[in-house]
Design a protein around this motif. Structure first.
Motif, PDB file in Angstrom:
ATOM      1  N   LEU A  31      -4.025   2.255  -0.346  1.00  0.00           N
ATOM      2  CA  LEU A  31      -4.179   3.465   1.004  1.00  0.00           C
ATOM      3  C   LEU A  31      -4.733   2.086   2.378  1.00  0.00           C
ATOM      4  CD1 LEU A  31      -4.605   6.990  -0.112  1.00  0.00           C
ATOM      5  CD2 LEU A  31      -1.998   5.217   0.763  1.00  0.00           C
ATOM      6  N   THR A  32      -4.559   1.994   3.217  1.00  0.00           N
ATOM      7  CA  THR A  32      -5.569   1.297   4.505  1.00  0.00           C
ATOM      8  C   THR A  32      -6.477   2.776   5.710  1.00  0.00           C
ATOM      9  OG1 THR A  32      -3.822  -0.705   3.827  1.00  0.00           O
ATOM     10  CG2 THR A  32      -5.114  -0.718   5.771  1.00  0.00           C
ATOM     11  N   GLN A  33      -7.045   2.658   5.499  1.00  0.00           N
ATOM     12  CA  GLN A  33      -8.095   3.067   6.812  1.00  0.00           C
ATOM     13  C   GLN A  33      -8.137   1.736   7.608  1.00  0.00           C
ATOM     14  OE1 GLN A  33     -11.685   5.888   6.761  1.00  0.00           O
ATOM     15  NE2 GLN A  33     -12.309   3.304   7.500  1.00  0.00           N
ATOM     16  N   TRP A  67     -24.723  -2.736  14.137  1.00  0.00           N
ATOM     17  CA  TRP A  67     -24.061  -2.724  13.147  1.00  0.00           C
ATOM     18  C   TRP A  67     -23.603  -1.814  13.179  1.00  0.00           C
ATOM     19  CZ3 TRP A  67     -25.316   2.221  10.915  1.00  0.00           C
ATOM     20  CH2 TRP A  67     -27.056   2.511  11.687  1.00  0.00           C
ATOM     21  N   ILE A  68     -22.487  -1.999  12.138  1.00  0.00           N
ATOM     22  CA  ILE A  68     -21.704  -0.639  12.052  1.00  0.00           C
ATOM     23  C   ILE A  68     -21.494  -0.364  10.204  1.00  0.00           C
ATOM     24  CG2 ILE A  68     -18.953  -0.185  12.334  1.00  0.00           C
ATOM     25  CD1 ILE A  68     -18.162  -1.378  14.687  1.00  0.00           C
ATOM     26  N   LYS A  69     -20.832   1.172  10.284  1.00  0.00           N
ATOM     27  CA  LYS A  69     -21.288   1.366   9.073  1.00  0.00           C
ATOM     28  C   LYS A  69     -19.894   2.208   8.564  1.00  0.00           C
ATOM     29  CE  LYS A  69     -26.027   2.263   7.419  1.00  0.00           C
ATOM     30  NZ  LYS A  69     -26.803   2.809   6.898  1.00  0.00           N
ATOM     31  N   TYR A  70     -18.588   1.757   7.584  1.00  0.00           N
ATOM     32  CA  TYR A  70     -17.373   2.489   7.367  1.00  0.00           C
ATOM     33  C   TYR A  70     -18.135   3.235   5.706  1.00  0.00           C
ATOM     34  CZ  TYR A  70     -15.267   0.160  11.261  1.00  0.00           C
ATOM     35  OH  TYR A  70     -14.818  -0.004  12.400  1.00  0.00           O
ATOM     36  N   ASP A  71     -17.362   4.351   5.568  1.00  0.00           N
ATOM     37  CA  ASP A  71     -16.950   5.219   3.521  1.00  0.00           C
ATOM     38  C   ASP A  71     -16.100   5.441   3.623  1.00  0.00           C
ATOM     39  OD1 ASP A  71     -17.760   6.416   1.920  1.00  0.00           O
ATOM     40  OD2 ASP A  71     -19.677   7.590   2.249  1.00  0.00           O
ATOM     41  N   VAL A  72     -14.862   5.012   2.830  1.00  0.00           N
ATOM     42  CA  VAL A  72     -13.786   5.522   2.315  1.00  0.00           C
ATOM     43  C   VAL A  72     -14.275   6.499   1.158  1.00  0.00           C
ATOM     44  CG1 VAL A  72     -12.513   3.551   3.640  1.00  0.00           C
ATOM     45  CG2 VAL A  72     -13.201   3.393   1.453  1.00  0.00           C
ATOM     46  N   SER A  73     -15.426   6.284   0.172  1.00  0.00           N
ATOM     47  CA  SER A  73     -15.734   6.627  -0.301  1.00  0.00           C
ATOM     48  C   SER A  73     -14.448   6.640  -1.778  1.00  0.00           C
ATOM     49  CB  SER A  73     -15.636   8.521  -0.028  1.00  0.00           C
ATOM     50  OG  SER A  73     -16.837   8.666   0.526  1.00  0.00           O
ATOM     51  N   ALA A  74     -14.750   5.608  -1.352  1.00  0.00           N
ATOM     52  CA  ALA A  74     -13.358   5.021  -2.790  1.00  0.00           C
ATOM     53  C   ALA A  74     -13.426   3.593  -3.081  1.00  0.00           C
ATOM     54  CB  ALA A  74     -12.063   5.580  -2.499  1.00  0.00           C
ATOM     55  N   PRO A  75     -13.029   3.331  -4.157  1.00  0.00           N
ATOM     56  CA  PRO A  75     -13.471   2.155  -4.678  1.00  0.00           C
ATOM     57  C   PRO A  75     -12.577   0.874  -3.888  1.00  0.00           C
ATOM     58  CG  PRO A  75     -12.582   2.361  -6.620  1.00  0.00           C
ATOM     59  CD  PRO A  75     -12.989   4.162  -5.377  1.00  0.00           C
ATOM     60  N   ILE A  76     -13.086  -0.284  -3.025  1.00  0.00           N
ATOM     61  CA  ILE A  76     -12.240  -0.622  -2.384  1.00  0.00           C
ATOM     62  C   ILE A  76     -11.353  -1.910  -2.516  1.00  0.00           C
ATOM     63  CG2 ILE A  76     -12.693  -1.955  -0.407  1.00  0.00           C
ATOM     64  CD1 ILE A  76     -15.232  -0.689   0.474  1.00  0.00           C
ATOM     65  N   TYR A 101     -17.261  -0.707  -4.830  1.00  0.00           N
ATOM     66  CA  TYR A 101     -18.296   0.650  -4.082  1.00  0.00           C
ATOM     67  C   TYR A 101     -16.859   1.589  -2.600  1.00  0.00           C
ATOM     68  CZ  TYR A 101     -21.563  -0.529  -7.397  1.00  0.00           C
ATOM     69  OH  TYR A 101     -21.828  -1.524  -9.373  1.00  0.00           O
ATOM     70  N   GLY A 102     -17.171   2.065  -2.302  1.00  0.00           N
ATOM     71  CA  GLY A 102     -17.005   2.869  -0.548  1.00  0.00           C
ATOM     72  C   GLY A 102     -17.348   2.621   0.276  1.00  0.00           C
ATOM     73  N   ARG A 103     -18.763   2.233   0.730  1.00  0.00           N
ATOM     74  CA  ARG A 103     -19.835   1.745   1.857  1.00  0.00           C
ATOM     75  C   ARG A 103     -19.809   0.724   1.959  1.00  0.00           C
ATOM     76  NH1 ARG A 103     -20.860   6.355  -1.047  1.00  0.00           N
ATOM     77  NH2 ARG A 103     -21.229   8.344   0.427  1.00  0.00           N
ATOM     78  N   ILE A 104     -19.002  -0.009   3.608  1.00  0.00           N
ATOM     79  CA  ILE A 104     -19.491  -1.223   4.017  1.00  0.00           C
ATOM     80  C   ILE A 104     -20.504  -2.027   5.029  1.00  0.00           C
ATOM     81  CG2 ILE A 104     -18.273  -3.646   5.226  1.00  0.00           C
ATOM     82  CD1 ILE A 104     -17.706  -2.600   1.799  1.00  0.00           C
ATOM     83  N   ILE A 154      -9.583  -1.417   5.749  1.00  0.00           N
ATOM     84  CA  ILE A 154     -10.139  -1.133   4.403  1.00  0.00           C
ATOM     85  C   ILE A 154      -9.128  -0.969   3.581  1.00  0.00           C
ATOM     86  CG2 ILE A 154     -11.721  -0.261   3.170  1.00  0.00           C
ATOM     87  CD1 ILE A 154     -13.635   0.346   5.666  1.00  0.00           C
ATOM     88  N   ASP A 155      -8.854  -1.545   2.512  1.00  0.00           N
ATOM     89  CA  ASP A 155      -7.872  -0.889   1.865  1.00  0.00           C
ATOM     90  C   ASP A 155      -8.321  -0.967   0.774  1.00  0.00           C
ATOM     91  OD1 ASP A 155      -5.803  -2.687   2.980  1.00  0.00           O
ATOM     92  OD2 ASP A 155      -5.659  -4.205   1.887  1.00  0.00           O
ATOM     93  N   TYR A 156      -7.860   0.196   0.074  1.00  0.00           N
ATOM     94  CA  TYR A 156      -8.978   1.028  -1.069  1.00  0.00           C
ATOM     95  C   TYR A 156      -8.295   2.095  -1.525  1.00  0.00           C
ATOM     96  CZ  TYR A 156      -7.896   5.223   2.137  1.00  0.00           C
ATOM     97  OH  TYR A 156      -7.658   6.542   2.505  1.00  0.00           O
ATOM     98  N   ILE A 157      -8.403   2.124  -2.953  1.00  0.00           N
ATOM     99  CA  ILE A 157      -7.462   3.266  -3.898  1.00  0.00           C
ATOM    100  C   ILE A 157      -8.383   4.204  -4.550  1.00  0.00           C
ATOM    101  CG2 ILE A 157      -6.680   3.209  -6.707  1.00  0.00           C
ATOM    102  CD1 ILE A 157      -7.227   0.563  -6.617  1.00  0.00           C
TER     103      ILE A 157
END
Length: 612
Positions: A478-480, A520-529, A588-591, A606-609
């Protein structure tokens, strides 16, 4: 791709081969324009990109110039028909510019050397205009270097721009272009341009700063070749907020000049009306006068101007600046103008949220009503849009579609089988977005499953038939997407501002997340990136962003990014440097994006699974 569209169109267009699309040439009777025995009046639009694209603004595209495709020309003329336009004014015949990227195509490559592929695109534009019963006003020369014009004819010969008006060699070079254009046989219709009533008028040029002697010589030369069409003087009779340049006497007196036009960007509707009325008085009923360009005023102001135009028989019509069409790869072409006070952009029918600040929806609704009123008609009801075309995609449900003329939004639908159980997963999604990016990302899908997708266009009249179906699409990730529209997608930030305006420097992106050193900016998809892509604009070749990632421990560690630079040779506009930062192979899920200097992000993906 564009060349393929053109070839297919040429192969399928034999129906145009011998039939003229209009019975009559437009003629002048006093201050009136006539279509046979009927008076011809219009309210319509400037379409500067009719035959040439200057707004190819995909982030990774360094060349903004291209030729129009068949799809976008159909979309344009459908739009003009819906808006009640009967004639549109194009921009000029493009000329090779030293600031153009080397790979850019143009029409006049050098003195007497013309690009056949480019002119076939113009053939297509004229043929389709006839099919849709839309007439054209075509300026032959640009005073400015945008798309190429007078300065570039001078460049060919190593001469100065101001020499153009008196230097015999430069005058003959331009005459060679005029002769070629007027005598060209359309490869689709088989009709010479000079014999085609689809063209309402030639214009000597756009906002020309010419002396009378040049205009008279060129006007007489044009009429010596083509006495069928009306001729408009292109002198720069322009009215700005702090400057007024008036119609010239030669334009009123010279018999080969049939019409006079003025451009109006006063900012004040009252001043605009005053200047228009004075122009009518100056011409004294000797010729028709029309507003070749006007705009960048309030909806209330536009209504004042249109009401006066409709009531004034010496003015057959107006062209509002300006209208842009759908892009064949999704969304719309976009364009902003320095003279638009950093506020106004090109109009897109039927109006969208991005145009709310200049009342785009209401302005276009008003203009449409007045366009039919000047013809003595009542505006017809809005019709249901045609079905859009969903463009192919795979792996991630991130996609675009070719929009439908007059659609205000789109419903996104998904099915596990493609035959039934269609679920609407998003309602009324606008397709006016940052150019060159996918319009929608489905983050409600499940990784590992397969789906079918389709899109339905809608407007106040109802819903279209569904688009074509794309599928089965096996979802691998998926892509956020953060479109930099607000602070909703990012997880946390420091020192970040949401900015808009100055659109051209950011390739027409409406808004961006702006930061400076220490932000700065933080993103969290809570899934492997799998991958991160950050699209940003910077002024320096030195990179302004660095990156860190963290797992559930929240301990951030540095990670290297691949940086791609998409700077362009194009120097006619103040483009900043587009840079794409790419990170891959993360677990990891945080950038965290750290600003080392000023940078303005227009999009992050952000492409993540998703976890089981």
């Amino acid at each position: 791709m564009r060349a393929i569209f053109l070839i297919i169109f040429l192969m399928c267009s034999t129906a145009f081969a011998s039939d003229k699309s209009f019975d009559n040439f437009i003629t002048v009777d006093g201050t009136k324009l006539m279509d046979g025995d009927e008076e011809f009046r219009f309210l319509s639009f400037n379409v500067p990109t009719l035959n040439y694209v200057e707004d190819e603004m995909a982030f990774e595209t360094a060349n903004p110039y291209a030729l129009p495709s068949e799809f976008e020309l159909h979309d344009l003329f459908k739009t003009v028909n819906q808006l009640g336009g009967r004639v549109i004014r194009s921009y000029t015949i493009p000329v090779r510019n030293n600031n153009f990227p080397d790979e850019s195509i143009t029409f006049v490559e050098s003195p007497g050397v013309f690009n056949e592929e480019a002119f076939k695109a113009m053939d297509m534009a004229i043929a389709l205009a006839g099919e849709y019963k839309v007439r054209l006003v075509v300026p032959l020369l640009n005073n400015w270097p945008w798309m190429g014009g007078r300065p570039n004819y001078a460049d060919f010969r190593g001469k100065k721009s101001e020499d153009f008006w008196t230097d015999r060699q430069l005058i003959e070079d331009f005459k060679a272009t005029v002769n070629y254009v007027l005598n060209r046989t359309n490869t689709i219709t088989g009709i010479k341009y000079k014999d085609d009533p689809t063209i309402m008028a030639w214009e000597t040029g756009n906002e020309l700063e010419n002396p009378a002697s040049w205009a008279i010589e060129i006007s007489r030369y044009i009429k010596s070749i083509d006495d069928n069409h009306l001729l408009i003087d292109g002198f720069n009779a322009i009215h700005l907020e702090k400057e007024d340049v008036w119609v010239q006497q030669y334009s009123i007196d010279e018999p080969t000049i049939d019409m006079v036009n003025t451009h109006h960007y006063e900012g004040s509707p009252d001043k605009m009306l005053k200047n228009i009325k004075k122009t009518v008085e100056m011409i004294g009923g000797k010729k028709p006068v029309f507003l070749g360009e006007f705009g960048f005023i309030s909806t209330t102001g536009v209504e004042k101007v249109l009401d006066y135009v409709i009531s004034e028989p010496a003015i057959p019509g107006t062209f509002l600046w300006s209208l842009r069409r759908h892009h064949p790869e999704g969304g719309f072409y976009q364009h902003s103008e320095p003279v638009g006070y950093g506020l106004y952009r090109a109009y897109h029918w039927p109006g969208f949220d991005d145009g709310h600040i200049y009342d785009e929806r209401n302005l276009l609704k008003l203009y449409r009503e007045k366009a039919f009123e000047i013809q003595g008609k009542v505006a017809p009801k809005i019709v249901v849009p045609e079905a859009p075309k969903l463009l192919p995609f795979k792996e991630s449900p991130k996609f675009s579609w070719q929009g439908s003329a007059g659609a205000s939004g789109y419903n996104i639908q998904r099915s596990p089988s493609g035959k039934s159980t269609w679920r609407t997963i998003a309602y009324n999604v606008e397709d006016l977005d940052t150019p060159g990016f996918d319009l929608y990302s489905d983050t409600t899908a499940e990784v590992g499953k397969s789906y079918y997708y389709r899109v339905v266009a809608l407007n106040q009249a109802g819903n279209s038939k569904p688009s074509n179906i794309v599928g089965p699409v096996e979802i691998k990730y998926l892509t956020q997407v953060d479109k930099a529209r607000n602070f909703a997608v990012l997880d946390e930030s420091k020192g970040i501002e949401l900015k808009t305006g100055n659109y051209r420097s950011y390739k027409e992106a409406f808004s961006r997340l702006s930061g400076k050193k220490g932000s700065w900016i933080k993103y969290d998809v809570s899934a492997p990136i799998q991958r991160v892509e950050v699209f940003t604009y910077e002024r320096s070749q030195e990179n302004a962003l660095s990156f860190e990632y963290a797992d559930s421990s929240l301990i951030y560690r540095p990670v290297n990014a691949k940086v791609s630079n998409f700077s362009s040779k194009e120097k006619n506009y103040d483009y900043l440097i587009p840079k794409k930062y790419t990170l891959s192979g993360l677990d990891y899920g945080r950038i965290k994006i750290i600003f080392l200097d000023k940078s303005e992000i227009v999009r992050s993906e952000i492409d993540y699974i998703t976890k089981d």
